[in-house]
Design an enzyme around this catalytic site. Structure first.
Site, PDB file in Angstrom:
ATOM      1  N   LYS A 182     -19.092  -2.124 -40.031  1.00 35.51           N
ATOM      2  CA  LYS A 182     -18.755  -1.269 -41.181  1.00 35.51           C
ATOM      3  C   LYS A 182     -19.693  -1.507 -42.363  1.00 35.51           C
ATOM      4  O   LYS A 182     -20.159  -0.562 -42.996  1.00 35.51           O
ATOM      5  CB  LYS A 182     -17.289  -1.495 -41.606  1.00 35.51           C
ATOM      6  CG  LYS A 182     -16.304  -0.809 -40.670  1.00 35.51           C
ATOM      7  CD  LYS A 182     -14.867  -1.099 -41.032  1.00 35.51           C
ATOM      8  CE  LYS A 182     -14.397  -0.320 -42.219  1.00 35.51           C
ATOM      9  NZ  LYS A 182     -12.938  -0.533 -42.458  1.00 35.51           N
ATOM     10  N   GLY A 204     -25.721   5.891 -51.489  1.00 39.15           N
ATOM     11  CA  GLY A 204     -25.130   6.933 -52.336  1.00 39.15           C
ATOM     12  C   GLY A 204     -25.185   6.538 -53.806  1.00 39.15           C
ATOM     13  O   GLY A 204     -25.470   7.380 -54.675  1.00 39.15           O
ATOM     14  N   TYR A 230     -24.067  -6.711 -34.921  1.00 37.53           N
ATOM     15  CA  TYR A 230     -24.964  -7.008 -36.046  1.00 37.53           C
ATOM     16  C   TYR A 230     -26.284  -6.250 -35.881  1.00 37.53           C
ATOM     17  O   TYR A 230     -26.737  -5.557 -36.796  1.00 37.53           O
ATOM     18  CB  TYR A 230     -25.208  -8.509 -36.110  1.00 37.53           C
ATOM     19  CG  TYR A 230     -26.034  -8.968 -37.284  1.00 37.53           C
ATOM     20  CD1 TYR A 230     -25.546  -8.874 -38.589  1.00 37.53           C
ATOM     21  CD2 TYR A 230     -27.302  -9.535 -37.107  1.00 37.53           C
ATOM     22  CE1 TYR A 230     -26.301  -9.316 -39.669  1.00 37.53           C
ATOM     23  CE2 TYR A 230     -28.057  -9.977 -38.174  1.00 37.53           C
ATOM     24  CZ  TYR A 230     -27.546  -9.874 -39.450  1.00 37.53           C
ATOM     25  OH  TYR A 230     -28.297 -10.307 -40.521  1.00 37.53           O
TER      26      TYR A 230
END
Ligand code: UDP
Length: 318
Positions: A91, A102, A145
């Site tokens: 995540k 963003g 990972y």
């Protein structure tokens, strides 16, 4: 400059915060303390140029005020950690990178991604130049990972190409030094903690696999220079001096004066056989190369761990 550093309470993130503050910049540090530790930023309490936000970058994040840079360092980074937290690792590499990009887009800030030598997997090219595409097992235990970081690189390049975000990608090779967690499971911290405690040194496999270890101050200097450079393609930052794991164990025993014995354990799945950065690009583009060699860096790291002896931080994380 005012920059946002995710993973600011981590091993590398906290040193990077110090590097920016030392040059007179302001830092907003973000961390959820999953693997970071408040002790790593405790010395910054009261520093007006440092603001700390306890938050996960994997969740939507709003940061007040202007930013000139966003440096995304949040992620479990030790194999032991990311094997225990594979979903958080995926995540933070995917959603976390998307959120951090963003923020960079909204603030018109430069973005730097902390990527990794793990994008090369168990490399079939040695040493590894940035042009090598890697040999990664996506469904193996390290895939969470490696693939998260590969996705993060792809997302970073997409934001550069589609949105014109000014991006940097650093591929970080094995780094060690002060503020490593004693219980994080990486080879340098494990060997030092074991040697100082008189416990057996845990060598996985026959110890003939190699790594190239970079001292944290060298690593951070390389990253800082890359951030300030105009280079938008990935750059390896690491120390090209390569050692076998057995050589590392012997050096730690010598420097600690420990009488610990060496004990063999099974080699973890997909453990890379070799690893060594080709740092030609860092040398030519950034005028950077590491200056602290393993013996000197280990002496400083051993001193740090000796100082922790008996403190709560010597305990493995719960
Ligand atoms: N390793 C070891 N004993 C330990 C921890 C690690 O022999 O207690 C080995 C591990 O198998 C790997 C190398 O040391 O070959 C480096 O492991 P680390 O977890 O530090 O980082 P990696 O480079 O694998 O991400």
């Amino acid at each position: 400059m005012r920059v946002l550093i995710t993973g600011a309470a981590g091993f590398l993130g906290s040193h990077l915060v110090d590097r920016f503050l030392a040059d007179g910049h302001s830092v907003v540090g973000l961390d959820n303390f999953l693997t970071g530790h408040a002790d790593n930023i405790a010395h910054l309490t009261g520093d007006e140029r440092f603001t700390f936000v306890r938050h996960s970058i994997s969740e939507h994040t709003f940061v007040d005020g202007p930013l000139d840079g966003v440096l995304h360092f949040a992620s479990p980074a030790s194999p032991v950690d990311y094997l225990e937290m594979p979903i958080q690792t995926l995540k933070v590499g995917s959603l976390g990178t998307h959120n951090a990009l963003g923020i960079a887009l909204a603030k018109k800030a430069r973005f730097l991604l902390a990527s990794t030598s793990e994008v090369y997997g168990d490399p079939l090219v040695h040493p590894q130049p940035e042009s090598y595409w890697g040999n990664v097992n996506p469904i193996g235990p390290r895939g969470c990972y490696d693939e998260a970081k590969r996705f993060a690189e792809a997302m970073t390049m997409a934001y550069q190409r589609a949105h014109g975000v000014d991006t940097r990608i650093v591929r970080i090779f094995n780094t060690y030094g002060t503020r490593m967690r004693p219980g994080d499971g990486r080879v340098v911290s494990n060997f030092i903690v074991q040697a100082l405690g008189g416990e057996p040194i845990s060598i996985y496999g026959d110890g003939s696999q190699s790594r190239s270890f970079c001292y944290v101050s060298d690593e951070v200097e390389g990253i800082y220079r890359l951030f300030q450079s105009g280079e938008q393609m990935p750059v390896n930052i690491g120390n090209p001096n390569e050692f076998t794991v057995r050589q590392l164990a012997e050096l730690v025993l010598e420097l600690t004066g420990s009488r610990s014995v060496i004990r063999s354990h099974p080699l973890p799945a997909d453990d890379p056989r070799v690893r060594q950065p080709d740092i030609t690009r860092a040398r030519t583009l950034l005028g950077w190369e590491p200056s602290i060699q393993l013996r000197e860096g280990l002496v400083q790291t051993i001193e740090y761990f000796r100082g922790l002896d008996g403190s709560a931080r010597m305990q493995p994380p719960t």
